[in-house]
Design an enzyme around this catalytic site. Sequence first.
Site, PDB file in Angstrom:
ATOM      1  N   ARG A 100       0.846  -1.272   0.096  1.00 51.07           N
ATOM      2  CA  ARG A 100      -0.180  -0.509  -0.206  1.00 51.07           C
ATOM      3  C   ARG A 100       0.886   1.675  -0.057  1.00 51.07           C
ATOM      4  NH1 ARG A 100      -3.327  -3.571  -0.868  1.00 51.07           N
ATOM      5  NH2 ARG A 100      -2.638  -3.191  -2.888  1.00 51.07           N
ATOM      6  N   GLU A 103       2.277   1.647  -3.485  1.00 52.77           N
ATOM      7  CA  GLU A 103       0.884   2.274  -4.273  1.00 52.77           C
ATOM      8  C   GLU A 103       0.474   3.716  -4.088  1.00 52.77           C
ATOM      9  OE1 GLU A 103      -2.738  -0.416  -4.982  1.00 52.77           O
ATOM     10  OE2 GLU A 103      -2.948   0.583  -2.908  1.00 52.77           O
ATOM     11  N   SER A 126      15.376  15.482   0.347  1.00 53.17           N
ATOM     12  CA  SER A 126      16.200  14.374   1.027  1.00 53.17           C
ATOM     13  C   SER A 126      15.513  12.791   1.921  1.00 53.17           C
ATOM     14  CB  SER A 126      16.916  14.661   2.369  1.00 53.17           C
ATOM     15  OG  SER A 126      18.245  14.062   2.717  1.00 53.17           O
TER      16      SER A 126
END
Length: 160
Positions: A100, A103, A126
């Site tokens: 997830r 995703e 960063s």
Amino acid sequence: MSLATLDTAQHPSLPSASETLFKAKAAKKLSFEQIAQHIGRNEVATAAIFYGQAKASPEDIEKLSGLLTIPYDALEERLSGFPDRGRSVEMPPKEPLIYRLYEIVQNYGYAYKAVLNEKFGDGIMSAISFSTKVEKETDADGNNWAVITLRGKWLPFSRF
């Protein structure tokens, strides 16, 4: 409370210290939050030490040794080197929660990039000068929400 554990068969590329740390964590029935409070670090940073993704300071090693009852020399030997970051997860990830997160970057990565570029200019956020935290939020209907904060120093690209 359920505790995060480690199945080394599912994570063969983790350093040897990971198994030692997770076994001691389970034996002591400690959460990452409790361990983090003891060593004075953020709970995500503490978990990253357990997974070999963050460097432990000599103070971290000393405090982990005492809390988890692991001989200092054994921990120092395994934790004082430089982490080999980024190897602990296969890509794309198969574990549902980690997928997830992957995703989210797939779906919103370019949107994040566009908004960040508009706000900060041409550069990157960063992951070295960086902190993160996880919080639990409960709404008025009693639904639990995960709140993940990513805080990274903005690094503009150099003109040369």
